[in-house]
Scaffold this motif. Sequence first.
Motif, PDB file in Angstrom:
ATOM      1  N   VAL A 129      39.983  34.568  35.458  1.00  0.00           N
ATOM      2  CA  VAL A 129      40.045  33.898  36.735  1.00  0.00           C
ATOM      3  C   VAL A 129      40.892  33.857  38.191  1.00  0.00           C
ATOM      4  O   VAL A 129      40.345  34.498  39.164  1.00  0.00           O
ATOM      5  N   ARG A 130      41.744  34.215  38.066  1.00  0.00           N
ATOM      6  CA  ARG A 130      42.338  33.998  39.581  1.00  0.00           C
ATOM      7  C   ARG A 130      42.900  35.262  39.869  1.00  0.00           C
ATOM      8  O   ARG A 130      42.478  35.911  40.843  1.00  0.00           O
ATOM      9  N   VAL A 133      39.489  36.322  41.539  1.00  0.00           N
ATOM     10  CA  VAL A 133      39.762  35.496  42.673  1.00  0.00           C
ATOM     11  C   VAL A 133      40.162  36.864  43.968  1.00  0.00           C
ATOM     12  O   VAL A 133      39.800  36.788  45.085  1.00  0.00           O
ATOM     13  N   ASP A 136      38.809  40.058  44.393  1.00  0.00           N
ATOM     14  CA  ASP A 136      37.758  40.180  46.082  1.00  0.00           C
ATOM     15  C   ASP A 136      38.227  39.548  46.249  1.00  0.00           C
ATOM     16  O   ASP A 136      37.503  40.180  48.277  1.00  0.00           O
ATOM     17  N   TRP A 161      32.596  33.750  36.327  1.00  0.00           N
ATOM     18  CA  TRP A 161      33.373  34.169  37.587  1.00  0.00           C
ATOM     19  C   TRP A 161      32.279  34.670  38.952  1.00  0.00           C
ATOM     20  O   TRP A 161      32.535  34.983  40.474  1.00  0.00           O
ATOM     21  N   LEU A 164      32.235  32.126  41.604  1.00  0.00           N
ATOM     22  CA  LEU A 164      32.617  31.757  42.250  1.00  0.00           C
ATOM     23  C   LEU A 164      32.917  33.382  43.646  1.00  0.00           C
ATOM     24  O   LEU A 164      33.750  33.250  43.872  1.00  0.00           O
ATOM     25  N   VAL A 166      32.532  36.155  43.169  1.00  0.00           N
ATOM     26  CA  VAL A 166      33.081  37.257  42.485  1.00  0.00           C
ATOM     27  C   VAL A 166      32.025  38.130  42.012  1.00  0.00           C
ATOM     28  O   VAL A 166      30.852  37.873  41.549  1.00  0.00           O
ATOM     29  N   ALA A 190      36.692  29.660  34.625  1.00  0.00           N
ATOM     30  CA  ALA A 190      35.864  29.384  35.786  1.00  0.00           C
ATOM     31  C   ALA A 190      35.257  28.723  36.405  1.00  0.00           C
ATOM     32  O   ALA A 190      34.399  27.340  36.940  1.00  0.00           O
ATOM     33  N   VAL A 199      33.367  25.648  44.283  1.00  0.00           N
ATOM     34  CA  VAL A 199      33.350  26.604  44.906  1.00  0.00           C
ATOM     35  C   VAL A 199      34.441  27.771  45.799  1.00  0.00           C
ATOM     36  O   VAL A 199      35.349  28.128  45.622  1.00  0.00           O
ATOM     37  N   ARG A 203      38.091  28.629  45.384  1.00  0.00           N
ATOM     38  CA  ARG A 203      38.729  29.730  45.828  1.00  0.00           C
ATOM     39  C   ARG A 203      40.210  29.520  46.366  1.00  0.00           C
ATOM     40  O   ARG A 203      41.075  30.441  46.967  1.00  0.00           O
TER      41      ARG A 203
END
Length: 408
Positions: A129-130, A133, A136, A161, A164, A166, A190, A199, A203
């Motif tokens: 997930v990191r 992001v 993105d 994702w 969030l 993405v 996520a 969100v 982020r």
Amino acid sequence: MTPAELSRTVRHAVCRAVEDGALRVDAPRDVKVERPRPGGRGDYATGIALRLARQAGRPAVEVAAELGHRIAAAPGIAAVDITGPGFLNITLEPDTQQRLVRDVLERGEKYGWTDLTGVVEEITYRADVRAAVIADALRRIRLSQGTQSRTLCEGAADPGWTRLGVRIEAEHAHGRPRTDVAPVPAVDDAATLLRRLGVDAARWGLLAAAAHDRPLTDHPTAHEPPTHRPPTGPSPTDASPTSPSPTGPSPASTPARPADRRSATTHPPATAHTPHPLLLQHERNPLFRVRYAHARARALSRNAAQLGFAGSPDEHVDAPALTAAVGGHPAVLADVVRLGAPDRLARHLEVTADALLSFQSSAQHSVLPVGDEKPSAAHRSRLALAEAAGTVLAGGLSLLGISAPDHL
């Protein structure tokens, strides 16, 4: 003139000196300009002459002299002085700040953007997930600098994702020559991040720390005792004191001006009885501080309208820290693209927010008239500078995929 524009001006001076035969060097791809150090003069300084001296086979002072008169001839330059072994100290024309503010207000949140080049690049990221992001955010910021990007996940993408923000464009992108985005992964997935933080805070927590550091979304185990309790107080803007935090439920508070920003991201541990540090409406929460500063700028505009005046850069405002933060925004966006590091934009937004909060709370810089005082050119100019800073904060948060509410 922004630092990025001044950097280009100095580079053009080098190119002209080479074309004229005055210097025999390879023109640099970029030129660093910074605030003068103690003993320096002017608004900005550069050591480009020292950098080129060996290649030119001449003393740095002579190289500086060749460049100095060419830089001085450029629009927006008031004077160029040579100090020390060959530093160029550059003084800008007094209305440079006013042109900067006009440019920001005219371009809005796209201040610092460049024209599309037609180039399309790929960003390959690890399947967590990191990384998703960060990839993105890089896609968004690269677009602001003229380059379109397509993101490729090395493994299976988590459909969560997308919640969030993405954009999942391709999965199972194996066999690529390199992985562009592979940061220290977050502990939570996520779904957990969204449940705990929402969100915006999720982020920010994933983006604000450098890729080689743990994300701010991680926190110590819940059995550790709390060490901090946010103060309560009135709402920071003219919104209702009971308005919920856009990042999640947390008590409203008005942050005091911090004495030491170095500890701003050193959070107390979250426990079952205290909210996560990224949800606190407190000065120690950098996300809140950035969004609070943006909300303050919007509140100043609303209050000024009620008093019958609007911001206009009619005269110079003595606010070098805030002016430098606003003017440095385009260079920061370019650095993020060059280094692949959106955390640099997050830190720049913190710097801009701190400068704005310090500016608007200073007795020297009363943005709004006090008592029977009538709005003057000074008030209009201060308001315009504050609005420009708010615009930078809104644009920067948007590029990170984070909302910038007008009320907090």
